[in-house]
Design a protein around this motif. Sequence first.
Motif, PDB file in Angstrom:
ATOM      1  N   GLU A 151      -7.060   0.943  -1.260  1.00 12.06           N
ATOM      2  CA  GLU A 151      -7.305  -0.250  -0.459  1.00 12.06           C
ATOM      3  C   GLU A 151      -8.639  -0.154   0.291  1.00 12.06           C
ATOM      4  O   GLU A 151      -9.046   0.923   0.703  1.00 12.06           O
ATOM      5  CB  GLU A 151      -6.169  -0.346   0.562  1.00 12.06           C
ATOM      6  CG  GLU A 151      -6.142  -1.597   1.393  1.00 12.06           C
ATOM      7  CD  GLU A 151      -4.871  -1.642   2.254  1.00 12.06           C
ATOM      8  OE1 GLU A 151      -4.251  -2.699   2.310  1.00 12.06           O
ATOM      9  OE2 GLU A 151      -4.505  -0.613   2.864  1.00 12.06           O
ATOM     10  N   ASP A 201      -5.237  -1.467  -5.394  1.00 11.75           N
ATOM     11  CA  ASP A 201      -4.715  -1.953  -4.122  1.00 11.75           C
ATOM     12  C   ASP A 201      -5.633  -3.026  -3.546  1.00 11.75           C
ATOM     13  O   ASP A 201      -6.715  -2.722  -3.046  1.00 11.75           O
ATOM     14  CB  ASP A 201      -4.569  -0.783  -3.142  1.00 11.75           C
ATOM     15  CG  ASP A 201      -3.704  -1.158  -1.929  1.00 11.75           C
ATOM     16  OD1 ASP A 201      -3.448  -2.367  -1.746  1.00 11.75           O
ATOM     17  OD2 ASP A 201      -3.298  -0.246  -1.178  1.00 11.75           O
ATOM     18  N   GLU A 202      -5.192  -4.270  -3.650  1.00 10.49           N
ATOM     19  CA  GLU A 202      -5.932  -5.430  -3.138  1.00 10.49           C
ATOM     20  C   GLU A 202      -7.411  -5.430  -3.528  1.00 10.49           C
ATOM     21  O   GLU A 202      -8.291  -5.383  -2.669  1.00 10.49           O
ATOM     22  CB  GLU A 202      -5.798  -5.518  -1.604  1.00 10.49           C
ATOM     23  CG  GLU A 202      -4.345  -5.647  -1.189  1.00 10.49           C
ATOM     24  CD  GLU A 202      -4.158  -6.496   0.053  1.00 10.49           C
ATOM     25  OE1 GLU A 202      -4.907  -7.497   0.205  1.00 10.49           O
ATOM     26  OE2 GLU A 202      -3.274  -6.170   0.862  1.00 10.49           O
ATOM     27  N   THR A 220       0.832  -1.207   0.000  1.00  5.28           N
ATOM     28  CA  THR A 220       0.000   0.000   0.000  1.00  5.28           C
ATOM     29  C   THR A 220       0.865   1.255   0.000  1.00  5.28           C
ATOM     30  O   THR A 220       0.586   2.223  -0.718  1.00  5.28           O
ATOM     31  CB  THR A 220      -0.940  -0.001   1.223  1.00  5.28           C
ATOM     32  OG1 THR A 220      -1.826  -1.104   1.094  1.00  5.28           O
ATOM     33  CG2 THR A 220      -1.743   1.281   1.323  1.00  5.28           C
TER      34      THR A 220
END
Lengths: 311, 238
Positions: free
Chosen positions: B85, B163-164, B43
């Motif tokens: 995220e 992000d993820e 991140t």
Amino acid sequence: MHNFLVQVPPSIIDGITTGAIYALMALGYTLVYGVLRLINFAHSEVFMVGTFASLFTLHALGITKTPTGLAIVGVFLIITIAAMAGSSITAVLVERIAYRPLRKRNSSSLANLISAIGVSFFLQEVYALRYGRDLIPFPRILNKTVLFRIGEGEIRLDKVVVVVVALVMMFVLDRFVNGTRLGRGIRAVAQDSSTAVLMGVNIDRIVTLTFLLGGAMAGVAAMLYGMFYEVTQYNIGFVIGIKGFTAAVLGGIGNIRGALLGGFVLGLVETFGGAIFHAQWVDVVSFSVLVLVLLFRPTGILGESLQRAKA
Amino acid sequence: MQLLEIKDLEVFYGKIQALRGISVSVNSGEIVSLIGANGAGKTTTLKTISGLRKVHSGSITFKGEDITNMVGHKRVHLGLCQAPEGRGVFPGMTVVENLEMGAYSRKKSESGKVKEDFDRVFDLFPRLNERRKQIAGTMSGGEQQMLAIGRALMSSPELLLLDEPSMGLAPMLVSQIFDIIQEINRQGTTILVVEQNATKALSISNRAYVLETGSVTRSADAKELLDDDSIRKAYLGE
Ligand SMILES: Nc1ncnc2c1ncn2[C@@H]1O[C@H](COP(=O)(O)OP(=O)(O)O)[C@@H](O)[C@H]1O
Ligand SMILES: [Mg+2]
């Protein structure tokens, strides 16, 4: 009891009138809080500068007695613009000078508070030194004509103007914040400022815009106050500032519609409190409301959590 | 052509060093993944690319321009956008307002193209079309993730940072999201995706980097990493 019932219509009328001014002030606190999580205690001086700006404009226009006919509209427009300009420029400068340098250094909220108090005293003293510490009268620009009565309550022209102008400004602000690209930018920063950056929002510009809008609302409040109460003073902002702040907290600080609701509720609570106890108790009633809300319901009437607040 | 190049990047949170001199590059048209355990610095890497974290040393170059110290919001104008995220949507805004925020950086003159991008996003995520007026904060995790990706697409980015995207989603939904990511890439957007659970990410990527406590420990073709025993043990849960 009969005595109290008689006072209901005038209390409602006066409560809505003062409430409209409180609501306009509350918008400034709530907008800035929403975007920066900062309570702009110098907002009271932003208001004070607005009253002086409209008074000086009246002097410059050479208005000494009540204008008539279309001239009234013209005078109103000009002093409104002057008050809005004076207040918003002050608000923007306060942000640039007192808050932005601290923000860039990630200073604590205590540092911001001290900076705000410093700026407030500075502005008050500048005006006190320049224009004295006494009440300064306004020329009468609108006759306090009684349009009609409801029981003991008088619907007066100047009160109608206060409420109507305030409602129009609130509507315009609401449309701006909820219906335009820049307004969305303000809400985005209020809801999640780092994600707003990821969307290409220039935070500094949004912060400036927010102070500008809050200042403009305080300017309109200042013009209305001058027209209605017909006085100003170097520290005129103090009490009205606390009332506006109370209204913002009451409605749920950070929430625009809450600020409007809080303003009118506070105005009504205050005038009814004054009717029940004594007119001199209105400020005590207001400040008790502030303390009680902070103690028992710090999220305000609408009670939305701040991050969720629809700005 | 090299679109993004990160060189010897070091980033600190106070005294804690989160990135210890990582180098990553992304070429036009690729899907590149950055995999690593929780706390590895994934991140932080994306935040630094987007300008949310200050660089201690090293450089970031995007489209040949040094953006190491450029303010974050300007990077979006250059053609780089991130879906952050978790639930990084604006919770108090509707689906449409969130998407309009994605298009915030675009000029008035582009309004025709912005309309096309709305259609494109609604095409990729029919779910968002059904929920146009819904307040984003009231949507499910998967729907919010789709909204975050759709919103980033509304800036019409050359490089999309994710992000993820699979975090906290049911397996079915994970597959669906990765199919859509692949489709977005096929339509011409370069993608840098960060993932903790790496199987899916590697299966759609051209190349990948492995990040461990702030350093890149492996970089190879994604297929090679998928077949690598030590990687399978460490990151693919086998
Ligand atoms: N805001 C922060 N303050 C201090 N340390 C942080 C912060 N954010 C992340 N870190 C630390 O930096 C390292 C990398 O974190 P992060 O980039 O979030 O990892 P990942 O996304 O790979 O899980 C971790 O050790 C984490 O504890
Ligand atoms: Mg992470």
